[in-house]
Design a protein around this motif. Structure first.
Motif, mmCIF file in Angstrom:
data_model
loop_
_atom_site.group_PDB
_atom_site.id
_atom_site.type_symbol
_atom_site.label_atom_id
_atom_site.label_comp_id
_atom_site.label_asym_id
_atom_site.label_seq_id
_atom_site.Cartn_x
_atom_site.Cartn_y
_atom_site.Cartn_z
ATOM 1 N N GLY A 174 0.891 -1.153 0.068
ATOM 2 C CA GLY A 174 -0.001 -0.255 -0.104
ATOM 3 C C GLY A 174 0.667 1.041 0.085
ATOM 4 N N LEU A 175 2.015 1.676 0.559
ATOM 5 C CA LEU A 175 2.678 2.478 0.669
ATOM 6 C C LEU A 175 4.068 2.525 -0.816
ATOM 7 C CD1 LEU A 175 4.647 1.951 4.015
ATOM 8 C CD2 LEU A 175 2.971 3.515 3.552
ATOM 9 N N GLY A 176 3.857 1.604 -1.312
ATOM 10 C CA GLY A 176 4.368 1.993 -3.095
ATOM 11 C C GLY A 176 3.111 2.803 -3.516
ATOM 12 N N SER A 177 2.090 1.376 -3.172
ATOM 13 C CA SER A 177 1.099 1.854 -4.428
ATOM 14 C C SER A 177 0.741 3.030 -4.276
ATOM 15 C CB SER A 177 -0.434 1.376 -4.217
ATOM 16 O OG SER A 177 -0.726 2.091 -3.138
ATOM 17 N N ILE A 178 1.004 4.530 -3.450
ATOM 18 C CA ILE A 178 0.732 5.736 -3.579
ATOM 19 C C ILE A 178 1.725 6.047 -4.201
ATOM 20 C CG2 ILE A 178 1.005 8.326 -1.380
ATOM 21 C CD1 ILE A 178 0.454 6.203 0.680
ATOM 22 N N VAL A 179 3.056 5.803 -4.586
ATOM 23 C CA VAL A 179 3.828 6.539 -5.214
ATOM 24 C C VAL A 179 3.375 6.166 -6.912
ATOM 25 C CG1 VAL A 179 5.627 7.166 -6.879
ATOM 26 C CG2 VAL A 179 6.103 6.105 -4.019
ATOM 27 N N GLY A 180 2.599 5.131 -7.593
ATOM 28 C CA GLY A 180 1.552 4.712 -9.140
ATOM 29 C C GLY A 180 0.216 5.910 -8.696
ATOM 30 N N ALA A 181 -0.008 5.906 -7.197
ATOM 31 C CA ALA A 181 -1.271 6.340 -8.146
ATOM 32 C C ALA A 181 -1.487 7.765 -7.781
ATOM 33 C CB ALA A 181 -2.495 5.480 -6.511
ATOM 34 N N GLY A 211 -7.705 -10.900 1.194
ATOM 35 C CA GLY A 211 -7.650 -9.181 2.309
ATOM 36 C C GLY A 211 -6.240 -9.225 2.191
ATOM 37 N N THR A 212 -4.982 -10.208 1.831
ATOM 38 C CA THR A 212 -4.200 -8.609 2.101
ATOM 39 C C THR A 212 -3.574 -7.643 0.354
ATOM 40 O OG1 THR A 212 -2.651 -10.565 3.126
ATOM 41 C CG2 THR A 212 -1.522 -8.810 1.984
ATOM 42 N N SER A 213 -4.177 -8.734 -0.261
ATOM 43 C CA SER A 213 -4.839 -7.564 -1.655
ATOM 44 C C SER A 213 -5.834 -6.425 -1.470
ATOM 45 C CB SER A 213 -5.329 -8.691 -3.013
ATOM 46 O OG SER A 213 -5.332 -7.941 -3.751
ATOM 47 N N ALA A 214 -6.535 -6.552 -0.620
ATOM 48 C CA ALA A 214 -8.378 -5.509 -0.073
ATOM 49 C C ALA A 214 -7.098 -4.624 0.390
ATOM 50 C CB ALA A 214 -8.834 -6.084 0.586
ATOM 51 N N MET A 215 -6.021 -4.687 1.386
ATOM 52 C CA MET A 215 -5.444 -3.366 1.917
ATOM 53 C C MET A 215 -5.340 -2.989 1.292
ATOM 54 S SD MET A 215 -3.174 -4.032 5.448
ATOM 55 C CE MET A 215 -3.366 -2.167 5.965
ATOM 56 N N ALA A 216 -4.155 -3.582 0.405
ATOM 57 C CA ALA A 216 -3.055 -2.420 -1.003
ATOM 58 C C ALA A 216 -3.984 -2.251 -1.384
ATOM 59 C CB ALA A 216 -2.087 -3.759 -1.586
ATOM 60 N N VAL A 217 -5.017 -2.537 -2.213
ATOM 61 C CA VAL A 217 -6.012 -1.985 -3.004
ATOM 62 C C VAL A 217 -6.563 -0.970 -2.528
ATOM 63 C CG1 VAL A 217 -8.124 -1.555 -4.261
ATOM 64 C CG2 VAL A 217 -6.163 -4.068 -4.567
ATOM 65 N N LEU A 218 -6.951 -0.847 -1.173
ATOM 66 C CA LEU A 218 -7.374 0.807 -0.106
ATOM 67 C C LEU A 218 -7.009 1.520 -0.316
ATOM 68 C CD1 LEU A 218 -10.064 1.537 1.919
ATOM 69 C CD2 LEU A 218 -8.802 0.573 3.444
ATOM 70 N N VAL A 219 -4.998 1.094 0.178
ATOM 71 C CA VAL A 219 -4.559 2.630 -0.109
ATOM 72 C C VAL A 219 -5.053 3.207 -1.115
ATOM 73 C CG1 VAL A 219 -2.292 3.361 0.512
ATOM 74 C CG2 VAL A 219 -3.241 1.740 2.065
ATOM 75 N N SER A 220 -4.157 2.266 -2.582
ATOM 76 C CA SER A 220 -4.292 2.591 -3.547
ATOM 77 C C SER A 220 -5.214 3.136 -3.713
ATOM 78 C CB SER A 220 -4.060 1.615 -4.325
ATOM 79 O OG SER A 220 -3.934 2.008 -6.066
ATOM 80 N N MET A 221 -6.332 2.737 -4.289
ATOM 81 C CA MET A 221 -7.949 3.747 -4.323
ATOM 82 C C MET A 221 -7.436 5.208 -4.149
ATOM 83 S SD MET A 221 -9.203 1.612 -6.731
ATOM 84 C CE MET A 221 -7.178 1.677 -6.829
#
Length: 396
Positions: free
Chosen positions: A172-179, A312-322
């Motif tokens: 999720g933290l990494g996803s912030i950069v791409g999002a 569940g793990t995917s959902a947490m990463a997606v939540l931050v990215s969304m």
């Protein structure tokens, strides 16, 4: 006739032809398309784009006197709220069950089930700015649905101890950069046809990867995941306390984190997980989905997690990215939203997301992947052909 007079007539004719050509090139005499000339009460960049769109009742035109449909635009498809809530239940169920495909199914709903795709596409030639702005709006609407489902799934799986939260947090933290980067760079620049074609291609490629995972060779590389899945399925059959054997973090360091699930130990490098989050969020933000269909193969193929933990793990990463991507699309790209449609859909997503975690544990691991593969092939092939070749190769 004297030769001098003939020369004068020829010269005058030549000058007249040049004058006609010059006037033609400058557009004199050409029929000018009449534009709306008003924002029709619509705010922001959407209102500006509507004012520049041609007036008319044909495709790629705006009829100011037509009933208002999606996004408050006259003549746009009117959303059937009953269909919208039923489709949203399906979106919420599938995302909360497999941890992916919610954004893809949301995109199918907006583009095909509600008819927005066929309506938006002709604006590519008549009003390019409106075409690209509505493409951003569809991308953002998809992500709203996935965002709520991701939030509910994260809470449910965390309570059941089926969420590898250190891994989800690193992704999720990494996803912030791409999002943040992709909406800022591509907002208002991607036509609907381009979006639809890339959407299909990404989904199709992921389907190929997952198909490999269901083969004997792909299955052989996931012994630990299969062992944990069998232990979990046996626990369900024997009605044991599944939460007591759920995710337990056993070791922490900057480059290595270990945790166990039903007695089987897993480990990952948080730095690589962070980088994976950057790349996956960038791709998913571009095609306007949650990214679960990329997080799932990442978690199953690279980390080797069983499907019962992946969702569940995917959902947490997606939540931050969304949360990051939606904010960037609205504030930077100026994407407009139909809040009535979004509100109804969120109710459906809520219902589906509450059902998914309660039914997922009764569906065998391998069948979850096969369901995912079938959907990926069908949706990917359909939108790839429709976006890049103008006609879908499968019914949709």
């Amino acid at each position: 006739m004297k030769k001098g007079i003939i020369n004068k007539i020829a010269l005058a004719t030549l000058l007249l032809m040049l004058a006609v050509l010059a006037l033609g090139a400058s557009g004199v005499g050409a029929q000018q398309a009449q534009v709306v000339g008003s924002d029709l009460g619509l705010k922001g960049k959407l209102g500006e784009a509507i004012a520049k769109a041609p007036v008319g009742t044909g495709k790629g035109q705006i009829d100011p006197d037509a009933p208002r449909g999606a996004f408050g635009i006259p003549g746009a498809p009117e959303i059937n709220y009953l269909v919208a809530i039923l489709w949203a239940i399906w979106v919420g169920w599938i995302f909360s069950t497999v941890g992916a495909f919610g954004g893809v199914m949301a995109g199918v709903g907006h583009m095909t089930v509600y008819g927005l795709g066929d309506w938006v596409k002709p604006f590519k030639n008549t009003a390019p700015q409106l075409n690209k702005l509505l493409t951003d709006s569809i991308r953002t609407s998809n992500q709203w649905l996935v965002g709520l489902s991701a939030l509910l799934s994260t809470i449910n799986y965390l309570k059941a101890k089926r969420l590898a939260w250190p891994l989800g947090l690193a992704l999720g933290l990494g996803s912030i950069v791409g999002a943040v980067a992709i909406p800022a760079l591509t907002g208002g620049k991607v036509s609907f046809s381009q979006y639809q074609g890339w959407f299909g291609l990404f989904v199709f490629v992921v389907g190929v990867v997952l198909l490999y995972e269901t083969t004997p060779r792909g299955q052989a590389s996931k012994k630990a995941a299969k062992e944990a899945a069998r232990a979990f399925e046996q626990s369900i059959k024997e009605k044991k306390d599944e939460a007591a054997q759920g995710i337990i973090v056993t070791e922490w360091s900057l480059t290595n984190i270990k945790f166990s699930f039903f007695g089987v130990e897993f480990k990952f490098n948080p730095i690589w997980a962070f980088m994976g989050g950057v790349v996956i969020a960038a791709i998913s933000a571009f095609i306007g989905v949650g990214g679960g269909f990329l997080y799932v193969p990442f978690l199953t193929s690279i980390v080797g997690l069983p499907m019962f933990v992946v969702a569940g793990t995917s959902a947490m990463a997606v939540l931050v990215s969304m949360m990051t991507s939606i904010t960037t699309y609205i504030t930077v790209a100026g994407a407009a939203l139909d809040w009535g449609m979004i509100g109804v859909e969120l109710i459906g997503v809520f219902i589906g997301s509450m059902i998914g975690p309660r039914t997922q544990k009764y569906i065998p691991d391998i069948w979850l992947k096969r369901l995912f593969v079938v959907l990926a092939f069908y949706v990917g092939l359909g939108y790839f052909s429709k976006g890049f070749f103008g006609k879908a190769w499968v019914p949709m």
